[in-house]
Design a protein around this motif. Structure first.
Motif, PDB file in Angstrom:
ATOM      1  N   PHE A 206      50.414 138.243 -28.723  1.00 17.48           N
ATOM      2  CA  PHE A 206      49.306 138.431 -27.792  1.00 17.48           C
ATOM      3  C   PHE A 206      49.637 139.509 -26.757  1.00 17.48           C
ATOM      4  CE2 PHE A 206      47.261 137.430 -23.733  1.00 17.48           C
ATOM      5  CZ  PHE A 206      45.920 137.383 -24.106  1.00 17.48           C
ATOM      6  N   PHE A 207      50.904 139.628 -26.399  1.00 17.71           N
ATOM      7  CA  PHE A 207      51.324 140.544 -25.345  1.00 17.71           C
ATOM      8  C   PHE A 207      51.934 141.842 -25.874  1.00 17.71           C
ATOM      9  CE2 PHE A 207      51.954 136.127 -24.033  1.00 17.71           C
ATOM     10  CZ  PHE A 207      51.214 136.058 -22.870  1.00 17.71           C
ATOM     11  N   THR A 208      52.552 141.809 -27.052  1.00 19.45           N
ATOM     12  CA  THR A 208      53.444 142.887 -27.469  1.00 19.45           C
ATOM     13  C   THR A 208      52.715 144.149 -27.893  1.00 19.45           C
ATOM     14  OG1 THR A 208      54.911 141.157 -28.306  1.00 19.45           O
ATOM     15  CG2 THR A 208      55.429 143.423 -28.922  1.00 19.45           C
ATOM     16  N   THR A 209      53.159 145.258 -27.328  1.00 20.58           N
ATOM     17  CA  THR A 209      52.804 146.604 -27.795  1.00 20.58           C
ATOM     18  C   THR A 209      54.053 147.478 -27.654  1.00 20.58           C
ATOM     19  OG1 THR A 209      52.077 147.411 -25.612  1.00 20.58           O
ATOM     20  CG2 THR A 209      50.401 146.346 -27.015  1.00 20.58           C
ATOM     21  N   ILE A 210      54.102 148.557 -28.410  1.00 17.70           N
ATOM     22  CA  ILE A 210      55.257 149.468 -28.308  1.00 17.70           C
ATOM     23  C   ILE A 210      55.334 150.107 -26.921  1.00 17.70           C
ATOM     24  CG2 ILE A 210      56.355 151.526 -29.264  1.00 17.70           C
ATOM     25  CD1 ILE A 210      56.500 149.100 -31.074  1.00 17.70           C
ATOM     26  N   PRO A 211      54.209 150.589 -26.340  1.00 19.64           N
ATOM     27  CA  PRO A 211      54.285 151.133 -24.971  1.00 19.64           C
ATOM     28  C   PRO A 211      54.786 150.116 -23.943  1.00 19.64           C
ATOM     29  CG  PRO A 211      52.247 151.819 -26.029  1.00 19.64           C
ATOM     30  CD  PRO A 211      52.884 150.813 -26.931  1.00 19.64           C
ATOM     31  N   GLY A 220      64.044 148.444 -16.373  1.00 22.84           N
ATOM     32  CA  GLY A 220      65.290 147.683 -16.374  1.00 22.84           C
ATOM     33  C   GLY A 220      65.272 146.362 -17.102  1.00 22.84           C
ATOM     34  N   PHE A 221      64.317 146.160 -18.013  1.00 22.31           N
ATOM     35  CA  PHE A 221      64.255 144.904 -18.763  1.00 22.31           C
ATOM     36  C   PHE A 221      64.303 145.186 -20.261  1.00 22.31           C
ATOM     37  CE2 PHE A 221      61.999 143.920 -14.798  1.00 22.31           C
ATOM     38  CZ  PHE A 221      62.675 142.784 -14.391  1.00 22.31           C
ATOM     39  N   LYS A 222      65.137 144.433 -20.976  1.00 23.44           N
ATOM     40  CA  LYS A 222      65.130 144.457 -22.425  1.00 23.44           C
ATOM     41  C   LYS A 222      64.145 143.399 -22.912  1.00 23.44           C
ATOM     42  CE  LYS A 222      68.414 147.549 -22.815  1.00 23.44           C
ATOM     43  NZ  LYS A 222      68.159 148.898 -23.391  1.00 23.44           N
ATOM     44  N   SER A 223      63.504 143.657 -24.046  1.00 30.19           N
ATOM     45  CA  SER A 223      62.452 142.728 -24.472  1.00 30.19           C
ATOM     46  C   SER A 223      62.332 142.668 -25.988  1.00 30.19           C
ATOM     47  CB  SER A 223      61.104 143.154 -23.860  1.00 30.19           C
ATOM     48  OG  SER A 223      60.817 144.500 -24.175  1.00 30.19           O
ATOM     49  N   THR A 224      61.753 141.553 -26.447  1.00 31.58           N
ATOM     50  CA  THR A 224      61.507 141.317 -27.868  1.00 31.58           C
ATOM     51  C   THR A 224      60.199 140.557 -28.007  1.00 31.58           C
ATOM     52  OG1 THR A 224      63.876 141.200 -28.367  1.00 31.58           O
ATOM     53  CG2 THR A 224      62.369 140.243 -29.981  1.00 31.58           C
ATOM     54  N   GLY A 225      59.411 140.922 -29.025  1.00 30.88           N
ATOM     55  CA  GLY A 225      58.171 140.202 -29.250  1.00 30.88           C
ATOM     56  C   GLY A 225      57.618 140.456 -30.642  1.00 30.88           C
ATOM     57  N   ASN A 255      63.170 156.579 -31.392  1.00 29.31           N
ATOM     58  CA  ASN A 255      63.889 157.204 -30.273  1.00 29.31           C
ATOM     59  C   ASN A 255      65.143 156.428 -29.851  1.00 29.31           C
ATOM     60  OD1 ASN A 255      61.820 159.134 -30.190  1.00 29.31           O
ATOM     61  ND2 ASN A 255      60.655 157.949 -28.672  1.00 29.31           N
ATOM     62  N   ASP A 256      65.754 155.754 -30.788  1.00 25.30           N
ATOM     63  CA  ASP A 256      66.957 154.966 -30.510  1.00 25.30           C
ATOM     64  C   ASP A 256      66.742 153.925 -29.411  1.00 25.30           C
ATOM     65  OD1 ASP A 256      68.449 156.287 -32.428  1.00 25.30           O
ATOM     66  OD2 ASP A 256      69.096 157.852 -31.008  1.00 25.30           O
ATOM     67  N   GLU A 257      65.500 153.532 -29.165  1.00 28.54           N
ATOM     68  CA  GLU A 257      65.189 152.549 -28.130  1.00 28.54           C
ATOM     69  C   GLU A 257      64.516 151.307 -28.703  1.00 28.54           C
ATOM     70  OE1 GLU A 257      62.798 154.331 -25.147  1.00 28.54           O
ATOM     71  OE2 GLU A 257      64.407 155.558 -24.298  1.00 28.54           O
ATOM     72  N   VAL A 258      63.477 151.529 -29.490  1.00 28.83           N
ATOM     73  CA  VAL A 258      62.679 150.423 -30.008  1.00 28.83           C
ATOM     74  C   VAL A 258      62.895 150.311 -31.519  1.00 28.83           C
ATOM     75  CG1 VAL A 258      60.379 149.439 -30.234  1.00 28.83           C
ATOM     76  CG2 VAL A 258      60.951 150.823 -28.215  1.00 28.83           C
ATOM     77  N   SER A 273      61.654 145.200 -30.821  1.00 26.12           N
ATOM     78  CA  SER A 273      62.666 144.819 -29.840  1.00 26.12           C
ATOM     79  C   SER A 273      63.395 146.029 -29.293  1.00 26.12           C
ATOM     80  CB  SER A 273      63.674 143.858 -30.480  1.00 26.12           C
ATOM     81  OG  SER A 273      64.716 143.553 -29.590  1.00 26.12           O
ATOM     82  N   THR A 274      63.817 145.919 -28.024  1.00 23.73           N
ATOM     83  CA  THR A 274      64.733 146.890 -27.429  1.00 23.73           C
ATOM     84  C   THR A 274      66.100 146.248 -27.191  1.00 23.73           C
ATOM     85  OG1 THR A 274      63.920 146.302 -25.218  1.00 23.73           O
ATOM     86  CG2 THR A 274      62.879 148.187 -26.316  1.00 23.73           C
ATOM     87  N   ILE A 275      66.294 145.021 -27.729  1.00 24.24           N
ATOM     88  CA  ILE A 275      67.560 144.300 -27.558  1.00 24.24           C
ATOM     89  C   ILE A 275      68.463 144.522 -28.761  1.00 24.24           C
ATOM     90  CG2 ILE A 275      68.612 142.026 -27.263  1.00 24.24           C
ATOM     91  CD1 ILE A 275      66.062 141.126 -25.860  1.00 24.24           C
ATOM     92  N   CYS A 276      67.941 144.318 -29.948  1.00 31.81           N
ATOM     93  CA  CYS A 276      68.735 144.466 -31.164  1.00 31.81           C
ATOM     94  C   CYS A 276      67.813 144.745 -32.338  1.00 31.81           C
ATOM     95  CB  CYS A 276      69.572 143.215 -31.437  1.00 31.81           C
ATOM     96  SG  CYS A 276      68.592 141.719 -31.682  1.00 31.81           S
ATOM     97  N   GLY A 277      68.399 145.048 -33.501  1.00 31.39           N
ATOM     98  CA  GLY A 277      67.638 145.309 -34.713  1.00 31.39           C
ATOM     99  C   GLY A 277      67.968 144.276 -35.777  1.00 31.39           C
ATOM    100  N   LYS A 278      67.972 144.737 -37.026  1.00 30.87           N
ATOM    101  CA  LYS A 278      68.226 143.795 -38.114  1.00 30.87           C
ATOM    102  C   LYS A 278      69.699 143.451 -38.272  1.00 30.87           C
ATOM    103  CE  LYS A 278      68.566 147.252 -41.859  1.00 30.87           C
ATOM    104  NZ  LYS A 278      69.927 146.878 -42.309  1.00 30.87           N
TER     105      LYS A 278
END
Length: 469
Positions: A206-211, A220-225, A255-258, A273-278
């Motif tokens: 409901f909340f998640t978008t790439i921007p 300053g926040f890492k996030s996942t959704g 861009n090595d971020e998302v 996610s901007t915390i981790c990948g697969k």
């Protein structure tokens, strides 16, 4: 009670009494005789009712079902009168811009304490919560996918173990400042205002978008959704659902971020996610119909991380639903207040349990949620003189209490050491074991408020020692 008092300080009860008297004077021409003690008793009775769950409120005073703690705290008519006249603000000064102005002072004091809890950099989840109410209310919403579809929608930010640190009740367009990214991202950014920088945020599609993920990374926040397919950029060529089998994983990094990961389990799920990948890829057991046994299936690290930290708000909802105050009322401010009261008690218990874990208190000595909530209600009902009739200065103790072999628990400390209204009473029948620490004698003297047997003789005064710290 030490934890609970941080949500509802003494000033709150005085304010409620003031506005309740103001309301009755304006509408009935007579000032109510409501006192601070009456308001505390009213809160305590509702808390106990939420734990016991009788199908009708009047049963707590009815013959055969009478509950002594509730019935001796407030008369039935007094209880219903307080429920009808209780007010938290001056009704002659409405705030047209705030649909929740009738209950706003209570929202503010509970939210203020919740915000003070967000001091540690950790995982926080953001999700919707429903305040059940089917009557008329200017902020009522209908969400058919929820277990309780009708009520007020509350956006909540909580830790992974269910501790609420911030919330905002939805009032329609304009509730949240527009961040330029849409409604969902505006909610997330608004609820991060009290969180420490560096925290990890988790939310659903409901909340998640790439921007949104990029904006949170900037501040300053890492996030996942989890994310809907139509919110992904067109240049992301992820495989179609029909082309994926259980355990298949596809990843795209921007861009090595998302990182955007699509994984197929029973159904396909896409997560950004901007915390981790697969990586690192783990394993999880799933039932295989063909082999008739459970087999290991690859699972991305981001899915494991999301499942571990996303359930904070759901845990809060689950715990509140166990002993929710479910009294029917047409007054939406009363219903919202009961929800906030339940929320404050749950948060108090979560704080207490964290402190107990930090102090390494044995699990057997840590109170569970039901015991914790009942003790709060009991303290609020017994914090002052229980019976109003002068000839009945002592609470009536059921006869079966003395005839059973059950050894009663000690009274809560807030009652035991309050130095008020503790009266000795001598009973007929078999003497009971004294409850004072270190005493193994038996006595026919009891404390009518604590409901425990205590020695009270010329040579031994356990009654005084038991009630002294």
């Amino acid at each position: 009670m030490t934890y609970f008092k941080k949500y509802f300080p003494e000033e709150h009860y005085q304010t409620v009494v003031f506005f309740t008297k103001m309301y009755t004077l304006k509408h009935y021409g007579v000032e109510s005789d409501t006192t601070v003690e009456d308001i505390k008793k009213f809160y305590g009775c509702n808390i106990i009712m939420g734990c016991l769950g009788y199908p009708r409120v009047r049963m707590y005073w009815a013959d055969g079902f009478r509950n002594e703690l509730i019935a001796t705290s407030l008369s039935r008519n007094k209880f219903f009168t307080l429920r009808n006249i209780i007010h938290f603000v001056d009704t002659d000064k409405p705030n047209e811009k705030n649909k929740l102005w009738r209950i706003q002072p209570v929202i503010d004091i509970v939210k203020k304490r919740c915000n003070e809890l967000a001091t540690v950099v950790e995982a926080y989840s953001i999700d919707e919560q429903m305040i059940p109410f089917t009557g008329r209310c200017p902020a009522r919403q209908v969400i058919r996918s929820k277990p309780r579809p009708v009520g007020l929608k509350n956006f909540v930010c909580a830790t992974a173990d269910g501790l609420v640190v911030d919330f905002e009740i939805f009032q329609g367009a304009g509730t949240f400042p527009d961040c330029g990214l849409g409604h969902g991202p505006s909610v997330v950014i608004f609820l991060t205002k009290c969180l420490p920088k560096g925290s990890h945020l988790y939310f659903d599609r409901f909340f998640t978008t790439i921007p949104l993920l990029e904006r949170l990374n900037e501040i300053g926040f890492k996030s996942t959704g989890t994310i809907m397919a139509n919110r992904l950029e067109k240049r992301l060529h992820l495989p179609l659902d029909r082309d994926m089998n259980r355990g298949d994983i596809s990843q795209f990094v921007k861009n090595d971020e998302v990182s955007v990961v699509k994984w197929c389990d029973t159904k396909c799920v896409t997560i950004a996610s901007t915390i981790c990948g697969k990586d690192p890829v783990g394993e999880i057991d799933r039932w295989n119909r063909n082999l008739k046994r459970r087999v290991p299936v690859p699972i991305p690290a981001v899915i494991l991380d999301y499942n571990e930290n996303m359930n904070g708000v759901d845990i809060c909802d689950q715990m509140m639903e166990y002993y929710r105050i479910k009294i029917k009322t047409k007054k939406w401010p009363v219903k919202v207040f009961f929800h906030l009261l339940d929320l404050a008690i749950l948060n108090s218990w979560t704080e207490y349990r964290k402190d107990a874990r930090r102090l390494k208190i044995p699990k057997k000595q840590v109170k569970d949620f039901l015991q914790f909530k009942i003790e709060i209600g009991e303290v609020m009902c017994k914090s002052i003189k229980i019976l109003e009739a002068p000839e009945a200065s002592c609470s009536k103790i059921p006869a079966e209490y003395y005839g059973s072999k059950y050894r009663p628990r000690n009274a809560p400390e807030d009652i035991r050491f309050d130095r008020f209204d503790h009266w000795p009473q001598f009973i007929d029948g078999t003497a009971k074991r004294c409850r004072n620490t270190g005493c193994s004698s038996r006595s026919r003297a009891i404390c009518t408020k604590c409901n425990v047997s205590l020695c009270l003789t010329k040579d031994k005064d356990c009654f005084e020692k038991y009630h002294s710290k």
